[in-house]
Motif scaffolding. Structure first.
Motif, mmCIF file in Angstrom:
data_model
loop_
_atom_site.group_PDB
_atom_site.id
_atom_site.type_symbol
_atom_site.label_atom_id
_atom_site.label_comp_id
_atom_site.label_asym_id
_atom_site.label_seq_id
_atom_site.Cartn_x
_atom_site.Cartn_y
_atom_site.Cartn_z
ATOM 1 N N ALA A 84 -46.381 -40.026 9.640
ATOM 2 C CA ALA A 84 -45.180 -40.839 9.873
ATOM 3 C C ALA A 84 -44.007 -39.947 10.241
ATOM 4 O O ALA A 84 -43.542 -39.144 9.428
ATOM 5 C CB ALA A 84 -44.851 -41.664 8.637
ATOM 6 N N PHE A 85 -43.540 -40.085 11.473
ATOM 7 C CA PHE A 85 -42.355 -39.363 11.916
ATOM 8 C C PHE A 85 -41.124 -39.885 11.169
ATOM 9 O O PHE A 85 -40.217 -39.117 10.846
ATOM 10 C CB PHE A 85 -42.175 -39.551 13.432
ATOM 11 N N SER A 86 -41.113 -41.191 10.893
ATOM 12 C CA SER A 86 -39.981 -41.819 10.191
ATOM 13 C C SER A 86 -39.769 -41.220 8.797
ATOM 14 O O SER A 86 -38.635 -40.934 8.406
ATOM 15 C CB SER A 86 -40.199 -43.326 10.092
ATOM 16 N N SER A 87 -40.860 -41.016 8.036
ATOM 17 C CA SER A 87 -40.737 -40.428 6.694
ATOM 18 C C SER A 87 -40.264 -38.987 6.795
ATOM 19 O O SER A 87 -39.445 -38.528 5.987
ATOM 20 C CB SER A 87 -42.091 -40.433 5.973
ATOM 21 N N PHE A 88 -40.816 -38.277 7.782
ATOM 22 C CA PHE A 88 -40.415 -36.885 8.028
ATOM 23 C C PHE A 88 -38.898 -36.799 8.205
ATOM 24 O O PHE A 88 -38.214 -36.012 7.531
ATOM 25 C CB PHE A 88 -41.181 -36.367 9.257
ATOM 26 N N ASN B 47 -40.620 -42.849 18.504
ATOM 27 C CA ASN B 47 -40.228 -42.181 17.254
ATOM 28 C C ASN B 47 -38.733 -42.323 16.959
ATOM 29 O O ASN B 47 -38.343 -42.454 15.795
ATOM 30 C CB ASN B 47 -40.651 -40.708 17.285
ATOM 31 N N CYS B 51 -36.890 -44.272 13.818
ATOM 32 C CA CYS B 51 -35.865 -43.677 12.958
ATOM 33 C C CYS B 51 -34.648 -44.592 12.832
ATOM 34 O O CYS B 51 -33.972 -44.583 11.801
ATOM 35 C CB CYS B 51 -35.467 -42.295 13.471
ATOM 36 N N VAL B 54 -35.813 -46.915 10.178
ATOM 37 C CA VAL B 54 -35.875 -46.325 8.840
ATOM 38 C C VAL B 54 -34.469 -46.156 8.247
ATOM 39 O O VAL B 54 -34.282 -46.295 7.037
ATOM 40 C CB VAL B 54 -36.693 -45.010 8.835
ATOM 41 N N TYR B 75 -41.508 -50.247 5.040
ATOM 42 C CA TYR B 75 -41.365 -48.787 5.080
ATOM 43 C C TYR B 75 -42.724 -48.084 5.176
ATOM 44 O O TYR B 75 -42.995 -47.373 6.145
ATOM 45 C CB TYR B 75 -40.572 -48.285 3.866
ATOM 46 N N ILE B 79 -42.970 -49.375 9.667
ATOM 47 C CA ILE B 79 -42.246 -48.243 10.285
ATOM 48 C C ILE B 79 -43.120 -46.983 10.280
ATOM 49 O O ILE B 79 -43.165 -46.232 11.250
ATOM 50 C CB ILE B 79 -40.897 -47.969 9.570
ATOM 51 N N GLY B 80 -43.844 -46.767 9.161
ATOM 52 C CA GLY B 80 -44.750 -45.620 9.082
ATOM 53 C C GLY B 80 -45.867 -45.693 10.115
ATOM 54 O O GLY B 80 -46.244 -44.691 10.717
ATOM 55 N N THR B 83 -44.227 -45.202 13.885
ATOM 56 C CA THR B 83 -43.966 -43.815 14.276
ATOM 57 C C THR B 83 -45.214 -42.967 14.013
ATOM 58 O O THR B 83 -46.086 -43.358 13.244
ATOM 59 C CB THR B 83 -42.789 -43.208 13.485
ATOM 60 N N ALA B 84 -45.290 -41.812 14.656
ATOM 61 C CA ALA B 84 -46.456 -40.944 14.431
ATOM 62 C C ALA B 84 -46.046 -39.485 14.554
ATOM 63 O O ALA B 84 -45.663 -39.029 15.636
ATOM 64 C CB ALA B 84 -47.568 -41.270 15.418
ATOM 65 N N PHE B 85 -46.122 -38.762 13.439
ATOM 66 C CA PHE B 85 -45.843 -37.325 13.454
ATOM 67 C C PHE B 85 -46.936 -36.600 14.248
ATOM 68 O O PHE B 85 -46.665 -35.611 14.938
ATOM 69 C CB PHE B 85 -45.787 -36.804 12.018
#
Lengths: 130, 130
Positions: A84-88, B47, B51, B54, B75, B79-80, B83-85
């Motif tokens: 998750a980019f959002s949590s990051f 992403n 944000c 978030v 959350y 949203i998690g 988005t994708a890290f």
């Protein structure tokens, strides 16, 4: 019928995304508080582990299982849902909002560096050994 | 029964994660190729938009809807999953593996900066206007 095939692929994304998100939640919940300080190590672990998976996917799985359903299930679904980019960003912003700019900067730097390193090494390993 | 409540919360994560992942795939697919060059603007958009979500979640939704199911659905789930890290790192690594280190570095810097900016502004807006 083309739309039926497309709809099926979206179901693979949904299934992978559901499993990946639940896995992210469970791993983060299990790891939260393992370390005594307030640094979000659990999200560092989750996102770095996701980058190991994405390196293997790019090097090995994508070439071994070229059918789009595997990309949908694993890449767009599971790995995308797991990381998750959002949590990051949320965890990084938390430090900045509390005036701890150095820790915030180090957190961002750490996640970026570990992510790139994890993806590179697993990409190389996936191409070399599998 | 406690385990029943916990299982229900995991279903919220799964549902949100499934919807978020499908939304990420559809938005990225719709945007891919809109810009003529090979810069992954579609992932920057996804992403950064995540944000924005978030920030609003942290400032507004989380306080308005304190029941854990909203955090699970929105959350940890939506949203998690949206988005994708992993995609963020994969696209960055792509530039480095092709020797385009400057673009890779600028891509990482851009996503970090836009992500923090988007989350800050929406967090502030969520606290101020809602």
């Amino acid at each position: 019928m083309m739309w039926k095939e497309d709809a099926l692929l979206l179901i693979y994304v949904a299934l992978g995304g559901a499993l990946g998100s639940v896995a992210r939640y469970l791993v983060a919940a299990a790891l939260k508080g393992v370390w005594s300080n307030h640094f979000p190590w659990e999200m560092v672990f989750v996102n770095t582990f996701g980058c190991i998976l994405v390196g293997f996917f790019a090097a090995f799985l994508y070439t071994k299982f070229p059918h789009p359903r595997w990309a949908m299930l694993l890449y767009w679904g599971f790995i995308g849902g797991f990381t998750a980019f959002s949590s990051f960003i949320k965890e990084g912003l938390h430090f900045f909002l509390h005036g701890d700019h150095l820790t915030g900067f180090l957190y961002l730097l750490l996640q970026n560096t570990l992510g790139l390193l994890a993806a590179s090494v697993s990409f190389w390993a996936g191409k070399t050994f599998f």
